[in-house]
Motif scaffolding. Structure first.
Motif, mmCIF file in Angstrom:
data_model
loop_
_atom_site.group_PDB
_atom_site.id
_atom_site.type_symbol
_atom_site.label_atom_id
_atom_site.label_comp_id
_atom_site.label_asym_id
_atom_site.label_seq_id
_atom_site.Cartn_x
_atom_site.Cartn_y
_atom_site.Cartn_z
ATOM 1 N N ALA A 1 0.822 -1.207 0.000
ATOM 2 C CA ALA A 1 0.000 0.000 0.000
ATOM 3 C C ALA A 1 0.858 1.260 0.000
ATOM 4 O O ALA A 1 0.608 2.203 -0.760
ATOM 5 C CB ALA A 1 -0.932 0.003 1.212
ATOM 6 N N VAL A 2 1.897 1.276 0.846
ATOM 7 C CA VAL A 2 2.782 2.445 0.920
ATOM 8 C C VAL A 2 3.513 2.644 -0.415
ATOM 9 O O VAL A 2 3.647 3.774 -0.904
ATOM 10 C CB VAL A 2 3.791 2.278 2.074
ATOM 11 N N PHE A 3 3.955 1.541 -1.029
ATOM 12 C CA PHE A 3 4.646 1.636 -2.322
ATOM 13 C C PHE A 3 3.707 2.182 -3.404
ATOM 14 O O PHE A 3 4.061 3.095 -4.156
ATOM 15 C CB PHE A 3 5.176 0.263 -2.721
ATOM 16 N N LEU A 4 2.484 1.638 -3.483
ATOM 17 C CA LEU A 4 1.544 2.058 -4.522
ATOM 18 C C LEU A 4 1.022 3.475 -4.292
ATOM 19 O O LEU A 4 0.583 4.134 -5.249
ATOM 20 C CB LEU A 4 0.371 1.069 -4.592
ATOM 21 N N GLU A 5 1.077 3.952 -3.041
ATOM 22 C CA GLU A 5 0.616 5.312 -2.761
ATOM 23 C C GLU A 5 1.483 6.359 -3.456
ATOM 24 O O GLU A 5 1.046 7.490 -3.656
ATOM 25 C CB GLU A 5 0.602 5.580 -1.250
ATOM 26 N N VAL A 6 2.719 5.997 -3.805
ATOM 27 C CA VAL A 6 3.561 6.911 -4.590
ATOM 28 C C VAL A 6 2.840 7.264 -5.887
ATOM 29 O O VAL A 6 2.819 8.424 -6.319
ATOM 30 C CB VAL A 6 4.933 6.265 -4.895
ATOM 31 N N GLY A 7 2.218 6.249 -6.504
ATOM 32 C CA GLY A 7 1.475 6.467 -7.743
ATOM 33 C C GLY A 7 0.174 7.227 -7.528
ATOM 34 O O GLY A 7 -0.126 8.175 -8.263
ATOM 35 N N THR A 8 -0.589 6.825 -6.501
ATOM 36 C CA THR A 8 -1.907 7.451 -6.301
ATOM 37 C C THR A 8 -1.807 8.902 -5.847
ATOM 38 O O THR A 8 -2.560 9.756 -6.306
ATOM 39 C CB THR A 8 -2.748 6.648 -5.286
ATOM 40 N N GLY B 1 0.733 -2.064 -12.170
ATOM 41 C CA GLY B 1 -0.094 -1.699 -11.017
ATOM 42 C C GLY B 1 0.180 -0.279 -10.568
ATOM 43 O O GLY B 1 -0.747 0.475 -10.240
ATOM 44 N N LEU B 2 1.463 0.118 -10.563
ATOM 45 C CA LEU B 2 1.840 1.475 -10.145
ATOM 46 C C LEU B 2 1.271 2.508 -11.112
ATOM 47 O O LEU B 2 0.767 3.556 -10.692
ATOM 48 C CB LEU B 2 3.364 1.580 -10.094
ATOM 49 N N MET C 1 -5.689 2.589 1.117
ATOM 50 C CA MET C 1 -5.124 3.587 0.213
ATOM 51 C C MET C 1 -6.099 4.711 -0.112
ATOM 52 O O MET C 1 -5.687 5.857 -0.340
ATOM 53 C CB MET C 1 -4.694 2.899 -1.086
ATOM 54 N N ILE C 2 -7.391 4.407 -0.124
ATOM 55 C CA ILE C 2 -8.405 5.399 -0.468
ATOM 56 C C ILE C 2 -8.304 6.632 0.421
ATOM 57 O O ILE C 2 -8.356 7.770 -0.045
ATOM 58 C CB ILE C 2 -9.820 4.774 -0.370
ATOM 59 N N GLY C 3 -8.168 6.402 1.732
ATOM 60 C CA GLY C 3 -8.106 7.514 2.677
ATOM 61 C C GLY C 3 -6.901 8.404 2.440
ATOM 62 O O GLY C 3 -7.000 9.639 2.513
ATOM 63 N N VAL C 4 -5.749 7.785 2.131
ATOM 64 C CA VAL C 4 -4.521 8.556 1.893
ATOM 65 C C VAL C 4 -4.654 9.387 0.619
ATOM 66 O O VAL C 4 -4.308 10.571 0.575
ATOM 67 C CB VAL C 4 -3.301 7.621 1.802
ATOM 68 N N THR C 5 -5.182 8.757 -0.438
ATOM 69 C CA THR C 5 -5.366 9.461 -1.723
ATOM 70 C C THR C 5 -6.330 10.633 -1.560
ATOM 71 O O THR C 5 -6.066 11.742 -2.035
ATOM 72 C CB THR C 5 -5.912 8.498 -2.792
ATOM 73 N N ALA C 6 -7.455 10.374 -0.885
ATOM 74 C CA ALA C 6 -8.462 11.422 -0.687
ATOM 75 C C ALA C 6 -7.919 12.556 0.176
ATOM 76 O O ALA C 6 -8.268 13.722 -0.031
ATOM 77 C CB ALA C 6 -9.721 10.824 -0.053
ATOM 78 N N LEU D 1 11.500 -5.718 -3.183
ATOM 79 C CA LEU D 1 10.869 -4.873 -2.160
ATOM 80 C C LEU D 1 10.084 -5.678 -1.119
ATOM 81 O O LEU D 1 9.500 -5.104 -0.205
ATOM 82 C CB LEU D 1 9.923 -3.862 -2.836
ATOM 83 N N LYS D 2 10.058 -7.015 -1.305
ATOM 84 C CA LYS D 2 9.344 -7.920 -0.383
ATOM 85 C C LYS D 2 7.875 -7.523 -0.243
ATOM 86 O O LYS D 2 7.364 -7.298 0.850
ATOM 87 C CB LYS D 2 10.013 -7.929 0.987
ATOM 88 N N LEU D 3 7.182 -7.447 -1.404
ATOM 89 C CA LEU D 3 5.787 -7.010 -1.422
ATOM 90 C C LEU D 3 4.801 -8.160 -1.245
ATOM 91 O O LEU D 3 3.613 -7.929 -1.058
ATOM 92 C CB LEU D 3 5.481 -6.290 -2.750
#
Length: 271
Positions: free
Chosen positions: A73-80, A157-158, A201-206, A133-135
């Motif tokens: 989630a933390v890795f993909l949040e870079v994209g979002t 995905g990113l 992730m939704i909360g972080v993006t919003a 990254l051990k995802l």
């Protein structure tokens, strides 16, 4: 009187959104714009505030149940988050007419996705990035049993998360349906892990989008406050009721409702 109507409307939106895991924003924005004639930018900002609040409670529950892949989630949040910033920056140059058309198209897409039967296609081999990254991880299934899973197509995905972030900022939605589709379809994660990680992730993006709208002055307290409270209450009741109502019947009714609303949004955009 207007705030009271908004409160009850948002409660209904939160209730319906919780039943299908789409969140109340996908319903409350069309209602605010079509029924109450609220400026679509104010409606989007209010929806983003409510998403932050509702996502936080659910995310905590999923983390406790060990369903959320926090590292992924933390890795993909870079994209979002990058997408959310880009979406906010270009929103100033996009006409409200285009936003109506975009939202209407998104609603139609959501309706089609609801009719789609999901099947599990769990990855058995890690993508090189996932290995480094051990995802990958494990999640509990049926009591004490732990299920291992791998992660594929990490760059794809990113990139999909970047697009989801742009949509979130432009339309005031959590864009959870895009996140789940990307993790479920492209990255081959188990659906439970996809849903839980998407919710986190939704909360972080919003939050990124809502903060930007707040700085621009689009967050109106008289709109955002009753919408946020209403969606929180409605989501809580909807989550409790979900176990008692036949999911198939709800899905069929809701697809019809989404289709009608999407056509109305598109017509308003065309006008």
């Amino acid at each position: 009187m207007f705030e009271l109507l908004l409160l009850f409307t948002s409660m209904a939106a939160g209730f319906l959104g919780a039943l299908l895991g789409l969140g109340g924003g996908i319903i409350v924005v069309p209602v605010l714009t079509l029924v109450y004639h609220v400026d679509i930018r104010y409606a989007i900002a209010a929806s983003l505030i409510s998403i932050v609040a509702t996502s936080s409670g659910a995310a905590a529950s999923y983390l406790k149940d060990s369903l959320t892949n926090l590292r992924l989630a933390v890795f993909l949040e870079v994209g979002t988050v990058s997408g959310a910033i880009v979406g906010f920056l270009i929103s100033s140059f996009i006409k409200a007419q285009f936003l109506f058309l975009l939202f209407g198209t998104f609603l139609l897409f959501s309706a089609l996705m609801m009719l789609r039967k999901r099947g599990e296609h769990i990855a058995t081999v890690n993508h090189p990035w996932a290995e480094k990254l051990k995802l990958d991880g494990v999640y509990p299934e049926g009591g004490n049993r732990l299920v291992e899973y791998k992660v594929q197509n990490v760059p794809l995905g990113l990139f999909a998360m970047f697009g989801a972030g742009v949509m979130s900022a432009l339309l005031g939605i959590g864009s959870g349906i895009f996140k789940v589709l990307a993790m479920d379809g492209a990255m081959k994660l188990p659906i439970k892990v996809s849903s839980a990680t998407s919710n986190f992730m939704i909360g972080v993006t919003a939050s990124a989008s809502a903060g930007a709208y707040l700085l621009r002055g689009d967050v109106r307290p008289e709109i955002a406050a009753p919408v946020a409270v209403g969606i929180i209450v409605g989501s809580f009741v909807g989550a409790k009721a979900m176990v008692k109502i036949p999911a198939v019947r709800i899905r069929q009714i809701f697809v019809v409702v989404l289709s009608i609303v999407s056509i109305q949004m598109i017509i308003k955009g065309l006008k």
